[in-house]
Design a protein around this motif. Structure first.
Motif, mmCIF file in Angstrom:
data_model
loop_
_atom_site.group_PDB
_atom_site.id
_atom_site.type_symbol
_atom_site.label_atom_id
_atom_site.label_comp_id
_atom_site.label_asym_id
_atom_site.label_seq_id
_atom_site.Cartn_x
_atom_site.Cartn_y
_atom_site.Cartn_z
ATOM 1 N N GLY A 188 -59.095 -17.706 -47.145
ATOM 2 C CA GLY A 188 -59.283 -16.351 -46.650
ATOM 3 C C GLY A 188 -59.642 -15.365 -47.741
ATOM 4 N N SER A 189 -58.981 -15.457 -48.886
ATOM 5 C CA SER A 189 -59.214 -14.503 -49.963
ATOM 6 C C SER A 189 -60.583 -14.675 -50.606
ATOM 7 C CB SER A 189 -58.125 -14.637 -51.032
ATOM 8 O OG SER A 189 -58.188 -15.899 -51.669
ATOM 9 N N ARG A 190 -61.238 -15.809 -50.331
ATOM 10 C CA ARG A 190 -62.593 -16.041 -50.816
ATOM 11 C C ARG A 190 -63.644 -15.869 -49.724
ATOM 12 N NH1 ARG A 190 -59.085 -18.230 -53.993
ATOM 13 N NH2 ARG A 190 -59.534 -18.638 -56.189
ATOM 14 N N GLY A 191 -63.213 -15.376 -48.568
ATOM 15 C CA GLY A 191 -64.155 -15.102 -47.489
ATOM 16 C C GLY A 191 -64.721 -16.346 -46.846
ATOM 17 N N ASN A 232 -55.394 -15.657 -42.559
ATOM 18 C CA ASN A 232 -55.408 -14.253 -42.129
ATOM 19 C C ASN A 232 -54.857 -13.336 -43.223
ATOM 20 O OD1 ASN A 232 -56.527 -14.815 -39.629
ATOM 21 N ND2 ASN A 232 -54.531 -15.038 -38.614
ATOM 22 N N GLN A 233 -53.837 -13.818 -43.916
ATOM 23 C CA GLN A 233 -53.287 -13.052 -45.038
ATOM 24 C C GLN A 233 -54.332 -12.895 -46.139
ATOM 25 O OE1 GLN A 233 -49.657 -14.669 -46.708
ATOM 26 N NE2 GLN A 233 -49.935 -13.547 -48.627
ATOM 27 N N GLY A 234 -55.032 -13.984 -46.438
ATOM 28 C CA GLY A 234 -56.072 -13.919 -47.462
ATOM 29 C C GLY A 234 -57.214 -13.011 -47.072
ATOM 30 N N LEU A 235 -57.569 -12.989 -45.797
ATOM 31 C CA LEU A 235 -58.667 -12.137 -45.335
ATOM 32 C C LEU A 235 -58.345 -10.661 -45.499
ATOM 33 C CD1 LEU A 235 -59.862 -13.937 -42.072
ATOM 34 C CD2 LEU A 235 -61.092 -13.753 -44.248
ATOM 35 N N GLN A 243 -61.371 -5.936 -47.997
ATOM 36 C CA GLN A 243 -61.262 -4.563 -48.471
ATOM 37 C C GLN A 243 -62.632 -4.018 -48.887
ATOM 38 O OE1 GLN A 243 -58.382 -2.759 -48.250
ATOM 39 N NE2 GLN A 243 -57.698 -4.622 -47.186
ATOM 40 N N PRO A 244 -62.865 -2.703 -48.717
ATOM 41 C CA PRO A 244 -64.168 -2.112 -49.054
ATOM 42 C C PRO A 244 -64.621 -2.385 -50.481
ATOM 43 C CG PRO A 244 -62.864 -0.564 -47.776
ATOM 44 C CD PRO A 244 -61.958 -1.714 -48.093
ATOM 45 N N PRO A 251 -61.857 -9.432 -39.659
ATOM 46 C CA PRO A 251 -61.446 -9.027 -38.309
ATOM 47 C C PRO A 251 -62.278 -7.838 -37.826
ATOM 48 C CG PRO A 251 -59.539 -9.326 -39.744
ATOM 49 C CD PRO A 251 -60.746 -9.367 -40.629
ATOM 50 N N ALA A 252 -62.369 -7.701 -36.512
ATOM 51 C CA ALA A 252 -63.217 -6.679 -35.901
ATOM 52 C C ALA A 252 -63.019 -5.265 -36.464
ATOM 53 C CB ALA A 252 -63.016 -6.679 -34.388
ATOM 54 N N PRO A 253 -61.797 -4.810 -36.682
ATOM 55 C CA PRO A 253 -61.647 -3.439 -37.199
ATOM 56 C C PRO A 253 -62.239 -3.245 -38.597
ATOM 57 C CG PRO A 253 -59.582 -4.255 -36.276
ATOM 58 C CD PRO A 253 -60.499 -5.435 -36.400
ATOM 59 N N MET A 254 -62.416 -4.337 -39.356
ATOM 60 C CA MET A 254 -62.876 -4.241 -40.730
ATOM 61 C C MET A 254 -64.302 -4.759 -40.911
ATOM 62 S SD MET A 254 -59.372 -5.827 -42.390
ATOM 63 C CE MET A 254 -59.476 -5.127 -44.031
#
Length: 202
Positions: A54-57, A86-89, A94-95, A113-116
């Motif tokens: 997740g943290s690497r997309g 999900n935690q990694g995402l 982040q912008p 996720p949709a909001p981001m």
């Protein structure tokens, strides 16, 4: 590719075996392979692997992991993996990271996720276009230098020289267009950075 999890740490020789398996998993994933060996499946920390992906997309890879581990009769904890991903995402999406990923020329796989997602796409797209415009200009300039060097070469035939002159004329136009693209993309990037600073995102 994601860095592999270290897994659990049993005592004695089992610890050595687990450490070696973890190192193998690291090298495998860094080499671009999404599958896991039986030893890697046995020692995998599914939550941490999810966090790394997740943290690497990265997209959800649980199907690939399941296929690899099922052959060895080892269960995959999909729920734990996805909770970790999900935690990694949350970190990846982040912008500021969208800006950095775009400037690095890294693609976006639509994982936020949709909001981001839309904000990430917008920022990433502006940053990616700026670096791509610069790469295009650099490539055109290199090509022009090569053509000019060939034109100056005494071994170049006259027919080839005529072709090179025509190509150089077209190259001048393409380079001018590329320079304009860089100026426009840089302007958009500067505006984006200014807006992100005002929002406390950069």
């Amino acid at each position: 590719m994601p860095v592999a999890p270290a897994g659990f740490h049993p005592p004695g020789r089992a610890l050595l075996r687990a450490s070696l398996a973890a190192l193998l998993l690291v090298s495998t994933l860094l080499a671009g392979c999404e599958s896991l060996s039986p030893a890697e499946c046995a020692t995998a920390d599914w939550r941490q692997l999810g966090v790394q992906d997740g943290s690497r997309g990265r997209t959800d890879r649980i199907a690939s992991y399941y296929e690899s581990c099922a052959k060895a009769g080892i269960a995959v904890n999909a729920a734990v993996y996805r909770a970790g991903r999900n935690q990694g995402l949350q970190s990846y999406c982040q912008p500021a990271n969208a800006l950095n990923e775009g400037l690095a020329g890294n693609s976006y796989e639509g994982v936020c996720p949709a909001p981001m997602d839309q904000n990430f796409r917008n920022i990433h797209g502006i940053a990616w276009r700026e670096q791509d415009a610069r790469k295009t200009l650099a490539r055109l300039l290199r090509q022009q230098d090569q053509m000019q060097a060939e034109l100056r070469d005494s071994k170049t035939t006259e027919d080839r020289r005529r072709t090179l002159r025509d190509d150089l004329s077209r190259s001048d136009r393409r380079i001018e267009e590329a320079r304009y693209a860089v100026r426009d993309a840089s302007y958009q990037l500067d505006r984006l950075r200014s807006d992100m600073r005002q929002r406390g995102q950069y």
